[in-house]
Design a protein around this motif. Sequence first.
Motif, PDB file in Angstrom:
ATOM      1  N   VAL A  32       0.864  -1.276  -0.078  1.00  0.00           N
ATOM      2  CA  VAL A  32      -0.158   0.106  -0.180  1.00  0.00           C
ATOM      3  C   VAL A  32       0.800   1.207  -0.028  1.00  0.00           C
ATOM      4  O   VAL A  32       0.576   2.201  -0.841  1.00  0.00           O
ATOM      5  CB  VAL A  32      -1.006  -0.057   1.093  1.00  0.00           C
ATOM      6  N   THR A  33       1.925   1.393   0.871  1.00  0.00           N
ATOM      7  CA  THR A  33       2.620   2.362   0.950  1.00  0.00           C
ATOM      8  C   THR A  33       3.510   2.743  -0.435  1.00  0.00           C
ATOM      9  O   THR A  33       3.591   3.967  -0.857  1.00  0.00           O
ATOM     10  CB  THR A  33       3.885   2.194   1.985  1.00  0.00           C
ATOM     11  N   VAL A  34       4.116   1.718  -0.798  1.00  0.00           N
ATOM     12  CA  VAL A  34       4.679   1.847  -2.186  1.00  0.00           C
ATOM     13  C   VAL A  34       3.778   2.140  -3.389  1.00  0.00           C
ATOM     14  O   VAL A  34       4.078   3.013  -4.155  1.00  0.00           O
ATOM     15  CB  VAL A  34       5.333   0.399  -2.467  1.00  0.00           C
ATOM     16  N   SER A  35       2.665   1.411  -3.267  1.00  0.00           N
ATOM     17  CA  SER A  35       1.778   1.805  -4.472  1.00  0.00           C
ATOM     18  C   SER A  35       1.142   3.416  -4.283  1.00  0.00           C
ATOM     19  O   SER A  35       0.984   4.015  -5.400  1.00  0.00           O
ATOM     20  CB  SER A  35       0.632   1.067  -4.471  1.00  0.00           C
ATOM     21  N   ILE A  36       1.002   3.810  -3.148  1.00  0.00           N
ATOM     22  CA  ILE A  36       0.540   5.223  -3.015  1.00  0.00           C
ATOM     23  C   ILE A  36       1.663   6.352  -3.198  1.00  0.00           C
ATOM     24  O   ILE A  36       1.315   7.232  -3.980  1.00  0.00           O
ATOM     25  CB  ILE A  36      -0.290   5.410  -1.444  1.00  0.00           C
ATOM     26  N   ARG A  37       2.882   5.985  -2.927  1.00  0.00           N
ATOM     27  CA  ARG A  37       3.804   7.035  -3.275  1.00  0.00           C
ATOM     28  C   ARG A  37       4.334   6.894  -4.483  1.00  0.00           C
ATOM     29  O   ARG A  37       4.921   7.815  -5.080  1.00  0.00           O
ATOM     30  CB  ARG A  37       4.855   6.745  -2.180  1.00  0.00           C
ATOM     31  N   ALA A  38       4.701   5.601  -5.165  1.00  0.00           N
ATOM     32  CA  ALA A  38       5.405   5.408  -6.432  1.00  0.00           C
ATOM     33  C   ALA A  38       4.441   5.528  -7.594  1.00  0.00           C
ATOM     34  O   ALA A  38       4.623   6.276  -8.414  1.00  0.00           O
ATOM     35  CB  ALA A  38       6.107   4.212  -6.312  1.00  0.00           C
ATOM     36  N   VAL A  39       3.419   4.680  -7.306  1.00  0.00           N
ATOM     37  CA  VAL A  39       2.495   4.536  -8.624  1.00  0.00           C
ATOM     38  C   VAL A  39       1.027   4.488  -7.976  1.00  0.00           C
ATOM     39  O   VAL A  39       0.442   3.569  -7.678  1.00  0.00           O
ATOM     40  CB  VAL A  39       2.577   3.142  -9.146  1.00  0.00           C
ATOM     41  N   PRO A  40       0.299   5.826  -7.962  1.00  0.00           N
ATOM     42  CA  PRO A  40      -0.954   6.052  -7.312  1.00  0.00           C
ATOM     43  C   PRO A  40      -1.847   5.432  -7.950  1.00  0.00           C
ATOM     44  O   PRO A  40      -2.914   4.986  -7.544  1.00  0.00           O
ATOM     45  CB  PRO A  40      -1.037   7.573  -7.169  1.00  0.00           C
ATOM     46  N   ASP A  41      -1.730   5.194  -9.386  1.00  0.00           N
ATOM     47  CA  ASP A  41      -2.740   4.551 -10.139  1.00  0.00           C
ATOM     48  C   ASP A  41      -3.005   2.920  -9.873  1.00  0.00           C
ATOM     49  O   ASP A  41      -4.076   2.526 -10.120  1.00  0.00           O
ATOM     50  CB  ASP A  41      -2.289   4.899 -11.571  1.00  0.00           C
ATOM     51  N   LEU A  42      -1.931   2.484  -9.310  1.00  0.00           N
ATOM     52  CA  LEU A  42      -1.985   0.893  -8.929  1.00  0.00           C
ATOM     53  C   LEU A  42      -2.787   0.623  -7.588  1.00  0.00           C
ATOM     54  O   LEU A  42      -3.238  -0.237  -7.391  1.00  0.00           O
ATOM     55  CB  LEU A  42      -0.568   0.505  -8.923  1.00  0.00           C
ATOM     56  N   TYR A  43      -2.881   1.900  -6.939  1.00  0.00           N
ATOM     57  CA  TYR A  43      -3.462   1.868  -5.487  1.00  0.00           C
ATOM     58  C   TYR A  43      -4.955   1.192  -5.701  1.00  0.00           C
ATOM     59  O   TYR A  43      -5.710   1.793  -6.432  1.00  0.00           O
ATOM     60  CB  TYR A  43      -3.348   2.917  -4.748  1.00  0.00           C
ATOM     61  N   GLN A  44      -5.351   0.027  -5.035  1.00  0.00           N
ATOM     62  CA  GLN A  44      -6.755  -0.104  -4.666  1.00  0.00           C
ATOM     63  C   GLN A  44      -7.163  -0.959  -6.284  1.00  0.00           C
ATOM     64  O   GLN A  44      -8.235  -0.633  -6.557  1.00  0.00           O
ATOM     65  CB  GLN A  44      -7.678   0.612  -4.349  1.00  0.00           C
ATOM     66  N   THR A  45      -6.173  -1.470  -6.653  1.00  0.00           N
ATOM     67  CA  THR A  45      -6.498  -2.242  -8.002  1.00  0.00           C
ATOM     68  C   THR A  45      -6.313  -3.780  -7.760  1.00  0.00           C
ATOM     69  O   THR A  45      -5.830  -4.392  -6.994  1.00  0.00           O
ATOM     70  CB  THR A  45      -5.583  -1.891  -9.303  1.00  0.00           C
ATOM     71  N   LEU A  46      -6.872  -4.560  -8.706  1.00  0.00           N
ATOM     72  CA  LEU A  46      -6.825  -5.861  -8.835  1.00  0.00           C
ATOM     73  C   LEU A  46      -5.342  -6.356  -9.094  1.00  0.00           C
ATOM     74  O   LEU A  46      -4.980  -7.509  -8.453  1.00  0.00           O
ATOM     75  CB  LEU A  46      -7.428  -6.530 -10.051  1.00  0.00           C
TER      76      LEU A  46
END
Length: 139
Positions: free
Chosen positions: A53-67
């Motif tokens: 979650v931390t990496v996806s929010i900071r580095a790739v926000p579009d990936l957050y809460q995806t399949l």
Amino acid sequence: MVLAVLGGLVTTAAAVPVVWLAVRHRGWLTTTIERSVYTASAMPGIVIALALVTVSIRAVPDLYQTLALLVAGYLILFLPRAVVSVRGTFELGPAGPGGRRAQPGLQRPGGRPPGDPAARRAGTGGSRRAGRPRGLDRA
């Protein structure tokens, strides 16, 4: 159910190349790759989830809460278990570049590999001495 099947398929597909290298091409690099997989089993699932979650929010926000992020979490969590399961299957199969090597103790005197021993025993009724009919093994 769909997420479980998708996670299982992706995890097993990722485990196959790791195990294939570890079993067929033994060396220090493949041993390191195989052992690095097991580090994820030492971490609790919540640690892996928070890290993703931390990496996806900071580095790739579009990936957050995806399949894709969920399947990546499944992959990290269950890859060590998949490697252990797939490794047993790969170690049972033939080895070597030609893929046609039988264990020396399992070969017939003529050098030909034997048929299925379980099928031979099943054909004789499961008697101890597989070469004799069932009633004649009291000798």
